[in-house]
Design a protein around this motif. Structure first.
Motif, PDB file in Angstrom:
ATOM      1  N   GLN A 139       0.819  -1.216   0.000  1.00  0.00           N
ATOM      2  CA  GLN A 139       0.000   0.000   0.000  1.00  0.00           C
ATOM      3  C   GLN A 139       0.855   1.269   0.000  1.00  0.00           C
ATOM      4  OE1 GLN A 139      -3.193  -0.251  -0.368  1.00  0.00           O
ATOM      5  NE2 GLN A 139      -3.431  -2.443   0.021  1.00  0.00           N
ATOM      6  N   ALA A 140       2.043   1.194  -0.568  1.00  0.00           N
ATOM      7  CA  ALA A 140       2.946   2.348  -0.530  1.00  0.00           C
ATOM      8  C   ALA A 140       2.305   3.581  -1.162  1.00  0.00           C
ATOM      9  CB  ALA A 140       4.260   2.011  -1.222  1.00  0.00           C
ATOM     10  N   ARG A 141       1.668   3.406  -2.316  1.00  0.00           N
ATOM     11  CA  ARG A 141       1.078   4.565  -2.996  1.00  0.00           C
ATOM     12  C   ARG A 141      -0.022   5.198  -2.167  1.00  0.00           C
ATOM     13  NH1 ARG A 141       0.647   2.920  -9.462  1.00  0.00           N
ATOM     14  NH2 ARG A 141       2.905   2.674  -9.794  1.00  0.00           N
ATOM     15  N   ARG A 142      -0.793   4.389  -1.489  1.00  0.00           N
ATOM     16  CA  ARG A 142      -1.838   4.946  -0.623  1.00  0.00           C
ATOM     17  C   ARG A 142      -1.226   5.706   0.554  1.00  0.00           C
ATOM     18  NH1 ARG A 142      -6.938   0.725   0.014  1.00  0.00           N
ATOM     19  NH2 ARG A 142      -7.508   0.692  -2.201  1.00  0.00           N
TER      20      ARG A 142
ATOM     21  N   TYR B 280       1.664   7.202   0.558  1.00  0.00           N
ATOM     22  CA  TYR B 280       2.164   8.463   0.014  1.00  0.00           C
ATOM     23  C   TYR B 280       1.008   9.442  -0.197  1.00  0.00           C
ATOM     24  CZ  TYR B 280       6.320   5.651  -1.190  1.00  0.00           C
ATOM     25  OH  TYR B 280       7.403   4.826  -1.150  1.00  0.00           O
ATOM     26  N   ALA B 281      -0.089   8.929  -0.731  1.00  0.00           N
ATOM     27  CA  ALA B 281      -1.248   9.788  -1.019  1.00  0.00           C
ATOM     28  C   ALA B 281      -1.818  10.387   0.257  1.00  0.00           C
ATOM     29  CB  ALA B 281      -2.323   8.986  -1.752  1.00  0.00           C
TER      30      ALA B 281
ATOM     31  N   ALA C  78       4.043   7.620   5.674  1.00  0.00           N
ATOM     32  CA  ALA C  78       4.516   7.851   4.309  1.00  0.00           C
ATOM     33  C   ALA C  78       6.037   7.913   4.251  1.00  0.00           C
ATOM     34  CB  ALA C  78       3.913   9.151   3.766  1.00  0.00           C
TER      35      ALA C  78
ATOM     36  N   HIS D  73      11.736   2.076   0.942  1.00  0.00           N
ATOM     37  CA  HIS D  73      11.909   1.836  -0.494  1.00  0.00           C
ATOM     38  C   HIS D  73      13.218   2.432  -1.003  1.00  0.00           C
ATOM     39  CE1 HIS D  73      10.902   1.367  -4.738  1.00  0.00           C
ATOM     40  NE2 HIS D  73      11.181   2.656  -4.909  1.00  0.00           N
TER      41      HIS D  73
END
Length: 378
Positions: free
Chosen positions: A230-233, A235-236, A284, A291
């Motif tokens: 869920q990295a993108r979430r 970050y979002a 985040a 990463h």
């Protein structure tokens, strides 16, 4: 405690580095507000975008304390306090003494009366950045309580702690009746000091972010999986929470007519949006630096900053003081370009000082012990 040492996490070191950079930004921002017409966007960068930096230190501190630990294993409170005393209390006292003497000389105010020293040390008032260490010491003193809470912590209960944190911090920061009561108390009384300086020593203002760090550390495998999937979430959520805080900042200034100073005293890390931003930014940034790793220039740069973040945090007011003397002595006003240059110079000078002092301490161990709490193992 667990006998097996868990693998080192580069993200923890990197977050120390970026949070230290944020702390410097806040303090440069405070000086920049002396400009009668400050750039509002630079104020937002220095004083709003950096608002995660102090609370995230508590997040990382708790993560480091509980990472790889088994709460069912025997725990020696005495040994824990002894180690924390070496790491935090000794440097706190050394740097407090340094700033008391230095500022008395530099500003010509004279050494404060000895009877005032207990109050200065209790509230962390020897210099403006030292209160963080006082709160951290209180977190250490209450370690048995955090262990009990985390042993029984669930996701719904953590959510309830978040709601309670928002309510408590809102009361402490924004309740008019309470704050008027504090200011109505007679000057010089103990009760007024205890309430007026509550932000300097009440760990209650940061319980949620501390427990969140410990809770995630105890569930490292699940947290790592969450970051991978869920990295993108994450970050979002971090970007969205920052956008909400910035939107409030610009509304206060452009719509409500607040001054920049009034705005940063309102849209701070203890406001509801500030607490949300801290939590989202913590997750985040952890995902980002996990990463990023260390196999690249940027990753290694943050590892270097993280390694020396403790000394930089403790020493950066010295750099700011003398750099400002140089700037004002040459007749300059702290414009936006000069403020950015001041920030870069403060960071680079204190980093160089940290590296030099660490090398000296490698040959004279007492230097590292007194300044950054690293004691030579017997």
């Amino acid at each position: 405690m667990s006998s097996n040492k868990p693998p080192r996490l580069s993200a923890v070191e990197a977050i120390r580095g970026i949070s230290m950079m944020g702390v410097i930004g806040i303090h440069i921002g405070a000086e920049y507000l002396a400009n009668p017409t400050p750039n509002l966007h630079l104020v937002a960068l220095f004083d709003i975008g950096t608002r995660f930096s102090v609370p995230i230190f508590f997040f990382i501190s708790a993560f480091g304390l509980f990472y790889g630990q088994n709460l069912s294993a025997p725990f020696s409170y005495r040994d824990f306090l002894r180690r924390r005393c070496h790491a935090v209390v000794v440097p706190y006292l050394v740097w407090s003494l340094f700033y008391i003497v230095h500022d008395a000389w530099h500003y010509g105010t004279g050494i404060p009366p000895l009877l005032s020293w207990p109050g200065i040390l209790f509230f962390g008032n020897a210099k403006y950045q030292l209160y963080f260490m006082v709160i951290l010491i209180w977190f250490y003193l209450l370690m048995p309580l955090w262990r009990v809470l985390l042993r029984h912590m669930t996701r719904p209960l953590l959510g309830a702690v978040f709601i309670a944190q928002v309510a408590f911090d809102y009361w402490s920061s924004f309740d008019t009746a309470f704050n008027l009561y504090v200011y109505s108390l007679p000057e010089g009384t103990l009760l007024r000091a205890l309430l007026f300086y509550r932000l300097n020593y009440w760990p209650l203002h940061y319980v949620f972010i501390f427990l969140l760090g410990g809770w995630l550390a105890l569930r490292w495998s699940a947290f790592r999986t969450l970051m991978e999937r869920q990295a993108r979430r994450l970050y979002a959520f971090g970007v969205l929470s920052l956008a909400l805080l910035l939107a409030w900042y610009y509304k206060l200034i452009l719509v409500d007519g607040y001054t920049p100073l009034e705005t940063i005293y309102t849209a701070h890390q203890l406001s509801p949006l500030g607490i949300l931003y801290t939590a989202c930014a913590s997750l985040a940034l952890f995902a980002l630096f996990t990463h990023l790793g260390t196999d690249n220039l940027l990753g290694r740069a943050f590892q270097l900053l993280g390694k020396h973040s403790y000394f930089i945090y403790l020493a950066h007011p010295v750099a700011i003081t003398y750099l400002l003397m140089l700037i004002y002595g040459r007749g300059h006003v702290l414009t936006a370009p000069i403020a950015l240059g001041l920030y870069a110079a403060t960071l680079l000078l204190t980093l160089a000082g940290a590296i030099i002092m660490r090398n000296i301490g490698d040959h004279i161990p007492i230097v590292n012990a007194l300044t950054i709490g690293i004691w030579k193992r017997k």
